[in-house]
Scaffold this active site. Structure first.
Site, mmCIF file in Angstrom:
data_model
loop_
_atom_site.group_PDB
_atom_site.id
_atom_site.type_symbol
_atom_site.label_atom_id
_atom_site.label_comp_id
_atom_site.label_asym_id
_atom_site.label_seq_id
_atom_site.Cartn_x
_atom_site.Cartn_y
_atom_site.Cartn_z
ATOM 1 N N ASP A 163 0.184 51.285 26.507
ATOM 2 C CA ASP A 163 0.809 52.595 26.574
ATOM 3 C C ASP A 163 0.916 53.169 27.977
ATOM 4 O O ASP A 163 1.091 54.379 28.144
ATOM 5 C CB ASP A 163 0.046 53.575 25.679
ATOM 6 C CG ASP A 163 0.304 53.324 24.208
ATOM 7 O OD1 ASP A 163 1.468 53.047 23.860
ATOM 8 O OD2 ASP A 163 -0.645 53.387 23.409
ATOM 9 N N ASP A 201 6.427 50.982 18.634
ATOM 10 C CA ASP A 201 6.192 51.995 19.670
ATOM 11 C C ASP A 201 6.301 51.408 21.082
ATOM 12 O O ASP A 201 6.641 52.119 22.038
ATOM 13 C CB ASP A 201 4.799 52.606 19.529
ATOM 14 C CG ASP A 201 4.368 52.903 18.109
ATOM 15 O OD1 ASP A 201 4.712 52.121 17.204
ATOM 16 O OD2 ASP A 201 3.653 53.890 17.902
#
Length: 371
Positions: free
Chosen positions: A116, A174
């Site tokens: 991330d 994601d």
């Protein structure tokens, strides 16, 4: 190039910048101006609330904050939101707050513990670079990209998402959102390696994550040779269902990939995902989706304003990459979503909701988390 606009706060600001303008160019409409004023007031209060804390706000539920350290996937969201409100309002106090919160994330550039880094750094340092031109941000972003590609295995052809769970090599939808950091790093450094890894990841995700109806799985796990081990979900209803925020990640991710590369296959993928969302019979009239398009208790299932905001932001950008009636349709859909999100049903009143902007978002419903 606008860096990632990921969360309800940021998506609200970015899309209102476009959608909130009156046709005659006289300025933003009253509803958009009020939504922006509310967002600014909430962000100002939230930033002040955590100014002296070593923690960052992640969510507000049942009167309690959930906070994180700087290595959580959401750590860039408050500074990113502040940067975009500064872009819209031009108040230097907002820039000062944004710069202060961004600086907290300095060591994230060396973090390799998850996928991330793009969420963390592009919202914060990416927006700072775009809006201020401050060259110190360049090194941070390129270092962050170097950290991210350490999670890439050439034999698999994808960036590993998680290091926990039963999966051999999990990749979640994601992760499409983190690829913009790699495209940006190639642009800033002149090293094509980052962009090449991003396109390989996007191509393999397109090949293996999507069903014939153009919805996506949440998690696809791979064997060491790059073949698929399993397809399923973690935060959605079921392995066969369409988790709403996951569909939004895919739409934004492939729209961004087309913008960064000009490769037509990414535009076509974005169009297919947009059709799945906009033509879905489970999409409510106000276009704020239920947390999963296959939720069994519709219309009583929880709504996910975060999925709606990400979708709106993606549709605004998609409208700028297409033309004619197609572009107008995407912009009209985005506008309808933004109007809904700007009503009291979803937009928190100033001083309420822990100073967060939107109500009715869903984090991880199967785990009863952040609902």
């Amino acid at each position: 190039m606008r860096p990632i606009v990921l969360i309800p706060t940021v998506a609200l600001a970015a899309t209102l910048l476009v959608q909130g303008c009156a046709p005659d160019g006289a300025g933003r409409t009253a509803w958009a101006e009020e939504a922006l004023a509310t967002a600014e007031a909430q962000l100002d209060s939230l930033a002040a609330r955590f100014a002296d804390s070593t923690r960052l706000p992640r969510s507000w539920n049942d009167g309690l904050y959930r906070t994180t350290d700087i290595y959580d996937w959401t750590s860039g969201f408050l500074p990113g939101s502040l940067w975009l409100i500064y872009e819209l309002r031009g108040e230097e106090s907002l820039a000062a707050m944004a710069r202060s919160y961004t600086a907290r994330l300095d060591t994230v550039q060396y973090y390799t513990g998850n996928h991330d880094i793009g969420f963390m750094l592009m919202c914060s340092y990416g927006n700072q670079l775009r809006l201020t031109g401050e060259k110190a941000c360049v090194k941070t972003l390129v270092n962050g990209a170097e950290s991210l590609v350490k999670r890439y295995d050439p034999a698999v052809g994808l960036i590993r998402s998680w290091d926990f769970g039963k999966w051999n090599y999990p990749v979640i939808i994601d992760n499409m959102m983190n690829l913009e950091l790699l495209f940006k790093a190639s642009e800033l450094s002149g090293d094509p390696r980052f962009a090449q890894i991003a396109t390989t990841h996007a191509d393999n995700t397109m090949k293996n994550h999507f069903r014939p109806n153009n919805s996506s799985y949440h998690v696809v796990s791979y064997n060491d040779d790059g073949t698929v081990e399993s397809r399923g979900t973690f935060q959605g209803l079921a392995d066969s269902s369409a988790w709403a925020r996951g569909q939004a990640w895919g739409l934004y991710g492939y729209t961004m990939c087309f913008r960064c590369t000009g490769e037509e296959r990414y535009l076509e993928q974005a169009r297919r995902i947009a059709s799945f969302i906009l033509d879905n019979p489970a999409l409510p009239e106000d276009m704020v989706p239920y947390w999963d398009y296959n939720a069994p208790n519709i219309p009583d299932a929880p709504r996910d304003a975060s999925a709606a905001a990400i979708t709106a932001s993606a549709l605004v950008e998609l409208s700028t990459l297409t033309s004619g009636e197609e572009a107008a349709g995407y912009m009209a859909a985005a506008g309808k979503i933004l109007r809904s999100l700007s009503t009291p049903a979803y937009l928190a009143a100033r001083g309420e909701n822990g100073y967060f902007i939107f109500k009715h978002s869903v984090g991880h419903l199967p785990a009863n988390s952040e609902i």
